[in-house]
Write a protein that holds these residues in place. Structure first.
Motif, PDB file in Angstrom:
ATOM      1  N   ARG A   5      -8.767  -3.138   0.049  1.00 52.69           N
ATOM      2  CA  ARG A   5      -8.182  -1.956  -0.573  1.00 52.69           C
ATOM      3  C   ARG A   5      -8.113  -2.084  -2.096  1.00 52.69           C
ATOM      4  O   ARG A   5      -8.273  -1.103  -2.822  1.00 52.69           O
ATOM      5  CB  ARG A   5      -6.777  -1.695  -0.015  1.00 52.69           C
ATOM      6  CG  ARG A   5      -6.707  -1.592   1.501  1.00 52.69           C
ATOM      7  CD  ARG A   5      -5.303  -1.238   1.962  1.00 52.69           C
ATOM      8  NE  ARG A   5      -5.049   0.169   1.800  1.00 52.69           N
ATOM      9  CZ  ARG A   5      -5.111   1.072   2.776  1.00 52.69           C
ATOM     10  NH1 ARG A   5      -5.416   0.697   3.997  1.00 52.69           N
ATOM     11  NH2 ARG A   5      -4.865   2.332   2.533  1.00 52.69           N
ATOM     12  N   ASN A   9      -8.467   0.892  -5.409  1.00 45.69           N
ATOM     13  CA  ASN A   9      -7.248   1.452  -6.007  1.00 45.69           C
ATOM     14  C   ASN A   9      -7.373   1.524  -7.528  1.00 45.69           C
ATOM     15  O   ASN A   9      -6.590   0.930  -8.261  1.00 45.69           O
ATOM     16  CB  ASN A   9      -6.019   0.629  -5.603  1.00 45.69           C
ATOM     17  CG  ASN A   9      -5.645   0.863  -4.157  1.00 45.69           C
ATOM     18  OD1 ASN A   9      -5.830   1.943  -3.625  1.00 45.69           O
ATOM     19  ND2 ASN A   9      -5.113  -0.180  -3.522  1.00 45.69           N
ATOM     20  N   THR A  63       0.818  -1.219   0.000  1.00 51.10           N
ATOM     21  CA  THR A  63       0.000   0.000   0.000  1.00 51.10           C
ATOM     22  C   THR A  63       0.848   1.265   0.000  1.00 51.10           C
ATOM     23  O   THR A  63       0.321   2.361  -0.193  1.00 51.10           O
ATOM     24  CB  THR A  63      -0.947   0.031   1.224  1.00 51.10           C
ATOM     25  OG1 THR A  63      -0.157   0.078   2.424  1.00 51.10           O
ATOM     26  CG2 THR A  63      -1.843  -1.191   1.257  1.00 51.10           C
ATOM     27  N   VAL A 101      -6.068   6.928  -1.298  1.00 53.12           N
ATOM     28  CA  VAL A 101      -5.591   6.320  -2.538  1.00 53.12           C
ATOM     29  C   VAL A 101      -4.911   7.388  -3.391  1.00 53.12           C
ATOM     30  O   VAL A 101      -5.071   8.593  -3.153  1.00 53.12           O
ATOM     31  CB  VAL A 101      -6.749   5.667  -3.335  1.00 53.12           C
ATOM     32  CG1 VAL A 101      -7.380   4.545  -2.549  1.00 53.12           C
ATOM     33  CG2 VAL A 101      -7.804   6.711  -3.708  1.00 53.12           C
TER      34      VAL A 101
END
Length: 556
Positions: free
Chosen positions: A551, A555, A452, A483
């Motif tokens: 996540r 993204n 990340t 993001v």
């Protein structure tokens, strides 16, 4: 200090030594068993395994909410020498069936409500399915010719015949397994694709259990409230495996731990150790403590030397009482603790510590008792069990990937040698995927996940988790995700609708309020970390069964 080197002998000795003590209580029903009764229940299941043809090394799948019977099935399986496959009850039916088939499980224990959504014919390796509610047969493979049904029907008679003089401490005797045999096959709830089967050996369990015993996390006659999912390695190790090894009385909460219900249970049980995830502390801080200390009179009190200390003492007493009042420490794990919450808890000297682990280590990597805990850290690498290193030219100052090796490191991923080789290198170092720093004494400071991390055009490393932690403490923010979009940082925010109602803020006013939130957030960030805009989302973020945000879905 424990000297027994066999997991099964640890439990045999514990059950014999704590024969008359309470072992497990169901919080909902109040039903309780002593260690004597628990050991007899295990012996009954061992007899069932034996008569139905379950062999050491066979896989037994287990899926349902936390209950005393769930614990009995788990402990019976590993003390028999078979491999338990705990499945989080939040997995979808499709994922659950995939895990059962991938593991090659031959027996399935399951909640009736979950079983209704599975298709028996799509799980060809399973010989039989047994209800966790009452131990009755839910299904049996036609090729098994009714063997399980017959054994269940005659089990009470068979048990009385086997133990004609009654079940006594001398009858508690379990096989001593090879330390490298697989005891648990635990499927992770990974956020980037289908979960992998983590092979935890008896040696891995021994490392976690022995550390817990030697550290006196639990002890004979102590009380534990089990409210984390036992199918997850964290709750499994420290709400079940360690307590049962020393004679602790476990109360199984068995329901979703909302703060209100959980605080009531903590007050009733008065546990001597509290194992929790950050969300519990963060919700209590945000809903109960923060509104109190931001009021004008309180801000005035906090600005006066002497009065601030008195206020902190009062808050600490209330918080300690809320957790039952008789615990040595609260251990926070499973995810990073919000920095603001941690700083406040440290300021009021609340007895908490933050540990670090992962399923692949069953789970513990680092922990420090609260009196020696360094704020901002995740504890010290377990001395004598684990070692750690940082892949960085300056491990104390420049974050790098955290690598660990030692007693607790898994055997590998089940039937997945390629991913195992990518995760554990030739020298036995497990590459955790977490980024952090490390002091010379092994204390670990986690920055975020390697996957990340955002690398800016001018070479700065940004860890979205650190920005999200600050943002989640802001008014009107329930949860967030940071993001990168077109080389700029965007914060996706799911609003706190309860707070909106409380403050009388309409949906039309929300964008303007979020502009204020963005302005306040950026004051707390370094220039290269600043967020360009906040984008509101209408629904909660999609999450894994472990309650981590998926996540990869955002993204884009």
């Amino acid at each position: 200090m424990i000297e027994i080197e066999s997991v099964n002998e640890i439990y045999a000795q514990s059950f014999r030594d704590n024969w008359s003590l309470p072992a497990i209580t169901d919080y909902i029903s109040g039903a309780a068993v002593t260690y004597a009764e628990f050991a007899a229940d295990i012996a009954r299941l061992h007899l069932f395994f034996e008569q139905t043809g379950i062999k050491p090394g066979d896989k037994v799948a287990l899926m349902g909410r936390n209950t005393p019977r769930w614990i009995t099935v788990f402990m019976s399986t590993i003390t028999y020498g078979a491999t338990i496959v705990p499945i989080l009850q939040d997995f979808t039916p499709t994922d659950a069936q995939h895990i059962i088939n991938h593991s090659g499980s031959v027996l399935l224990y399951i909640d009736n409500s979950i079983w209704e959504n599975l298709e028996f014919e799509k799980m060809p390796s399973v010989k039989g399915v047994v209800s966790l509610a009452d131990g009755k047969l839910l299904g049996e493979h036609p090729l098994n010719e009714g063997r399980i049904e017959r054994v269940l029907k005659n089990l009470k008679r068979s048990f009385r015949k086997r133990y004609s003089k009654g079940f006594n401490p001398a009858d508690v005797d379990y096989p001593s397994m090879n330390p490298d045999d697989m005891a648990v096959l635990n499927y992770t709830s990974g956020t980037t694709g289908f979960s992998k089967g983590v092979m935890l050996t008896y040696r891995n369990l021994w490392g976690n259990i022995t550390y817990g015993i030697n550290s006196r996390l639990h002890y004979q006659g102590s009380r534990a409230l089990s409210f984390l999912p036992l199918a997850h390695a964290y709750g499994c190790a420290f709400d079940m495996l360690v307590p049962l090894a020393v004679g602790t009385h476990i109360t199984v909460f068995g329901r979703l731990p909302s703060p209100q219900l959980l605080l009531k249970a903590l007050a009733n049980v008065r546990p001597n150790l509290v194992i929790c995830v950050p969300l519990v502390l963060e919700k209590i801080y945000k809903k109960q403590i923060l509104p109190m200390i931001v009021r004008k009179p309180m801000r005035w009190v906090l600005a006066v030397p002497g009065l601030d200390k008195a206020l902190y003492v009062m808050i600490r007493r209330k918080l300690v009482a809320a957790f039952g009042g008789e615990f040595e420490e609260v251990i926070v794990g499973g995810a990073p603790l919000n920095h603001e919450v941690e700083e406040f808890l440290h300021k009021i000297r609340f007895p908490f510590t933050v540990g670090y682990g992962m399923t692949e280590c069953g789970p513990l990597i680092s922990h420090t008792p609260w009196r020696q805990f360094v704020p901002g850290s995740s504890g010290r690498t377990l001395e004598g069990f684990m070692e750690s290193k940082i892949l960085s030219p300056d491990p104390e100052n420049i974050p790098g990937e955290i690598c660990v090796r030692g007693t607790n490191v898994m055997k590998g991923y089940y039937n997945n040698p390629e991913v195992t080789a990518q995760t554990i290198d030739e020298d036995g170092w497990l590459h955790t995927g977490d980024m952090g720093t490390r002091t010379s004494d092994g204390t670990i400071f986690i920055k975020g996940r390697y996957k990340t991390m955002i690398l800016t055009s001018n070479g700065q490393n940004i860890y979205p988790e650190e920005i999200e932690a600050k943002l989640n403490n802001m008014p009107l923010v329930s949860e967030s995700l940071v993001v990168e979009r077109n080389n700029r940082l965007v914060a996706l925010v799911y609003p706190d609708y309860e707070a909106m109602d409380r403050f009388g803020i309409t949906h039309g006013q929300l964008p303007r309020e979020m502009d204020n939130v963005l302005s306040e957030l950026n004051k707390l960030l370094a220039p290269y970390e600043r967020v360009d805009r906040i984008q509101l989302i209408a629904q909660e973020f999609e999450k894994t069964p472990k309650r981590s945000i998926k996540r990869y879905l955002y993204n884009v």
